[in-house]
Enzyme design. Structure first.
Site, PDB file in Angstrom:
ATOM      1  CG  LEU A 100      -1.795   1.218   1.457  1.00  0.00           C
ATOM      2  CD1 LEU A 100      -2.704   1.497   0.266  1.00  0.00           C
ATOM      3  CD2 LEU A 100      -2.621   1.048   2.733  1.00  0.00           C
ATOM      4  CE1 TYR A 101       2.640   3.453   5.460  1.00  0.00           C
ATOM      5  CE2 TYR A 101       0.576   2.352   4.916  1.00  0.00           C
ATOM      6  CZ  TYR A 101       1.497   2.775   5.855  1.00  0.00           C
ATOM      7  OH  TYR A 101       1.285   2.506   7.191  1.00  0.00           O
ATOM      8  N   GLY A 103       6.637   3.775   4.315  1.00  0.00           N
ATOM      9  CA  GLY A 103       6.667   4.940   5.189  1.00  0.00           C
ATOM     10  C   GLY A 103       7.667   5.981   4.719  1.00  0.00           C
ATOM     11  CB  SER A 105      10.460   8.565   8.271  1.00  0.00           C
ATOM     12  OG  SER A 105       9.631   7.622   8.938  1.00  0.00           O
ATOM     13  CG  HIS A 189      -5.141  -3.443   0.763  1.00  0.00           C
ATOM     14  ND1 HIS A 189      -5.475  -4.597   1.462  1.00  0.00           N
ATOM     15  CD2 HIS A 189      -4.919  -2.491   1.700  1.00  0.00           C
ATOM     16  CE1 HIS A 189      -5.468  -4.338   2.755  1.00  0.00           C
ATOM     17  NE2 HIS A 189      -5.125  -3.077   2.938  1.00  0.00           N
ATOM     18  CE  LYS A 191      -1.084  -4.134   2.059  1.00  0.00           C
ATOM     19  NZ  LYS A 191      -1.712  -4.270   3.365  1.00  0.00           N
ATOM     20  CG  ASP A 196      17.323 -13.405  -5.878  1.00  0.00           C
ATOM     21  OD1 ASP A 196      17.326 -12.547  -6.783  1.00  0.00           O
ATOM     22  OD2 ASP A 196      18.219 -13.476  -4.997  1.00  0.00           O
TER      23      ASP A 196
END
Length: 525
Positions: A100-101, A103, A105, A189, A191, A196
Site C-alpha cells: 500500500l505504501y 513509510g 521516513s 492493497h 502485499k 529472487d
C-alpha cells in the site's frame, strides 16, 4: 482514507517482459510446478477427508505443489523486517515489492535497497504502491519522494517505481474529496515482498510500526513457481499504473503515464482502463492453460486474487469463491468435529462470509479481532477517531448473531490487546486470515489463507488484493500453523454479549451516521 477513517510522456520499456509475454511464462511455470497425473481415487486416498475440498478448489483457482518445508512462518514484526532486509541484501537478480505504501521516513529500508543495488549490478528493483496513499503528503515528503531518488541513482533500466490509481475516483469526486479521506474509493492493497525465487506473503505494509509493534502474519514461500506467479501479478498491475520519476520540483517527483502502458489512464477514460485491465488480469488470476493438478501428495498452494473493481464481468476473482467453497463444505454434518479460526484486525467480514461462518457445522471456532485499544485509530483526532467504535459495533452485531443462531458454545469472539496504542509498550493488531482443522486431526490446521485481504465488502469490491490458500498433509507445516494460531491468541480475551453492553462499549449515533454516509457516497469500509 475516507472509508478507513469514517467507519475506516512517451514511456520507456518495462524492466521485465510485460503482459503480452506473461502468458507463455505463466503456462510454463504452472506446468512445471504441478505435473498432471493421479486419478480421483488416488487423490481421495491420499488427501482423505481433504479430498472433497481439493477436488472443488482445483476448479476454482490455479495452484502450485510444494513441500511443507518450503513454507516458513514468521512470528513477529521484527522477524519479518530482519528477514526482508536479509533477503534484499543478498539479492542476485530481482527485488519486487507490492505494498500500500512505504513509510516516508523509512531510510533504513531505502539504504538496504541501495546497498543491494550497489553490490550487484545484475539486481533490478520494481516497487508498486498505491498512488493516493503514496502521494498524499505531496509536495511535503511522501512515499513517492522517498523512492524517486532510487531511479535517479541507479537509472530507469534497473529501478522502476509504479503507483496504481483507482478508476473510481475521477472528475468532481477526485476534485472535491480531501486527500486524507479519499482512499475509500479503491486502493492498491496487495502485499508481495519477492526477492529472487522467494516471496513473503503478508498483510503488513512497509513502515516502522509494521516492523516493530503492529502484529500481522508473514509466510515465506521458498518456491520459484509461487514467486513467479506473483511477480507476474505485480508486473501486470504495474503495466497500468503511473510511473514515478525524479524531479527538481518541490515535490521531488512527477507522475507519468507511459505510452507503453497496457491501458489508457484511469483519469482520462475509466471504462477503457477497466476493460484493458481485465484483459491483463484475467489470464493471470485464473491461470489460463494450466495443467490439471494431480493427487495431493504434500502441500498445495492455491494462488488467490481479488480485483473486482477493475475487472469486467464475469469476474475472474478467485479469493472470495475459494473461501466461500471452503465454508460451504464445512456446513456439512460430516465436518462437525472440524474447527476454524478467523481473524481480521478490522472486523467487518463481507455479509456473505459472516453468514457462512455462522452456518458452518464446525465446533470450537474462534474469531480474533483488535480491541479498540489495539486499533491504529484509537483516540486519533477528527473523523478517524470514529473507526474503533465502528468496528466495536460490527463485532457486537456478530456476537449477537451467533447467540441468536444458537452458536454461543461453538463460536467465540476474542479481542486482541497488548497495551494501549500510542502509549509505551502499546501494540496494534493487523493480522488477517483463516485456519481450518479437519475432524480428529490434532496436529493442526490442514488449510490456511494468508494475504492482504481484510475479507470485507470493500476488499471484494474496491481494492486490489492477493493471497494464498495452503492445503497441506505435512505434519510439520500443520504444527507450525497451529503454533501461529496459538501465539496470535496470547493477548486475546473472549468477549460476551454482556461485555459489549457496558457503558464504555456503547457506540454513539455519530458513528452509525458516519458508516451510513460512507456507503451513500460510494465508499466502503
Amino acid at each position: 482514507m475516507f472509508a478507513r477513517s469514517c467507519c475506516r510522456c512517451v514511456g520507456r520499456a518495462r524492466l521485465q517482459t510485460r503482459p503480452s509475454q506473461l502468458s507463455v511464462a505463466r503456462a510454463q511455470a504452472r506446468h512445471y510446478a504441478t505435473p498432471s497425473g493421479g486419478a480421483p481415487t488416488q487423490a481421495a486416498s491420499k488427501a482423505g477427508i481433504l479430498a472433497p475440498f481439493v477436488n472443488e478448489l482445483d476448479k476454482l483457482a490455479p495452484s502450485i505443489d510444494v513441500r511443507g518445508e518450503q513454507v516458513q512462518i514468521l512470528r513477529t514484526p521484527s522477524e519479518f523486517y530482519e528477514t526482508l532486509k536479509e533477503r534484499i541484501r543478498n539479492a542476485k537478480s530481482r527485488i519486487f515489492l507490492s505494498t500500500l505504501y512505504i513509510g516516508k521516513s523509512e531510510r533504513e529500508l531505502i539504504e538496504t535497497l541501495q546497498e543491494s543495488l550497489r553490490r550487484n549490478p545484475e539486481v533490478k528493483l520494481s516497487i508498486l504502491t498505491d498512488c493516493l496513499r503514496g502521494t498524499r503528503e505531496a509536495p511535503d515528503p511522501s512515499c513517492a519522494s522517498l523512492l524517486a531518488p532510487l531511479v535517479a541513482e541507479f537509472g530507469a533500466e534497473r529501478v522502476e517505481i509504479r503507483m496504481y490509481h483507482t478508476p473510481n475516483l475521477t472528475g468532481l469526486r477526485k476534485k472535491y474529496i480531501p486527500k486524507r479521506i479519499n482512499e475509500g474509493w479503491g486502493l492498491q492493497h496487495m502485499k508481495l515482498y519477492g526477492v529472487d525465487d522467494e516471496i513473503i506473503m503478508s498483510g503488513a505494509n512497509l513502515s516502522t510500526d509494521y516492523f516493530t509493534n503492529r502484529q500481522d502474519r508473514y509466510h515465506l514461500f521458498k518456491s520459484k513457481q509461487v514467486t513467479d506467479h506473483f511477480w507476474n501479478i505485480h508486473n501486470g498491475v504495474a503495466s497500468f499504473s503511473f510511473l514515478v520519476t525524479p524531479s527538481d520540483e518541490q515535490a521531488g517527483f512527477t507522475l507519468a503515464w507511459p505510452a507503453t502502458n497496457s491501458t489508457p489512464s484511469p483519469l482520462d477514460d475509466p471504462q477503457a482502463f477497466i476493460k484493458g485491465a481485465t484483459s491483463v488480469l484475467k489470464p493471470l488470476l485464473t491461470g489460463s492453460n494450466r495443467s490439471p493438478p494431480g493427487a495431493l501428495d504434500d502441500t498445495r498452494v492455491y494462488l488467490l486474487g481479488q480485483m473486482t473493481q477493475i475487472n469486467t464481468k464475469p469476474d475472474p476473482a478467485t479469493e472470495l469463491p475459494v473461501i466461500t467453497s471452503i465454508l460451504k463444505r464445512l456446513a456439512e454434518p460430516a465436518y462437525r468435529e472440524s474447527s476454524w479460526t478467523f481473524t481480521a484486525g478490522y472486523f467487518n467480514p463481507a455479509p456473505s462470509l459472516t453468514k457462512l461462518l455462522l452456518n458452518t457445522a464446525s465446533t470450537n471456532n474462534v474469531v480474533i479481532t483488535a480491541s479498540p485499544e489495539a486499533n491504529g485509530f484509537y483516540k486519533s483526532p477528527g473523523v478517524s477517531g470514529l473507526l474503533p467504535d465502528a468496528y466495536t459495533l460490527l463485532a457486537k452485531r456478530f456476537v449477537h448473531a451467533a447467540h441468536h443462531g444458537g452458536r454461543n458454545s461453538d463460536i467465540t469472539l476474542k479481542e486482541w490487546r497488548h497495551g494501549v496504542v500510542g502509549q509505551p509498550g502499546g501494540w496494534t493488531y493487523h493480522a488477517k486470515g483463516l485456519w481450518v482443522a479437519m475432524p480428529g486431526d490434532a496436529a493442526g490446521p490442514s488449510m490456511s489463507v494468508i494475504g492482504s485481504s481484510n475479507y470485507t465488502k470493500r476488499s471484494y469490491s474496491h481494492d486490489l488484493e492477493v493471497g494464498a490458500l495452503i492445503v497441506t498433509q505435512d505434519q510439520g507445516l500443520k504444527e507450525r500453523l497451529k503454533g501461529e494460531q496459538a501465539w496470535l491468541q496470547e493477548h486475546a480475551t473472549a468477549m460476551t454479549r454482556e461485555d459489549f453492553s457496558t457503558n464504555e462499549r456503547r457506540v454513539g449515533l455519530k458513528v452509525r451516521i458516519a458508516m451510513w454516509i460512507v456507503s451513500l457516497v460510494g465508499g466502503a469500509l
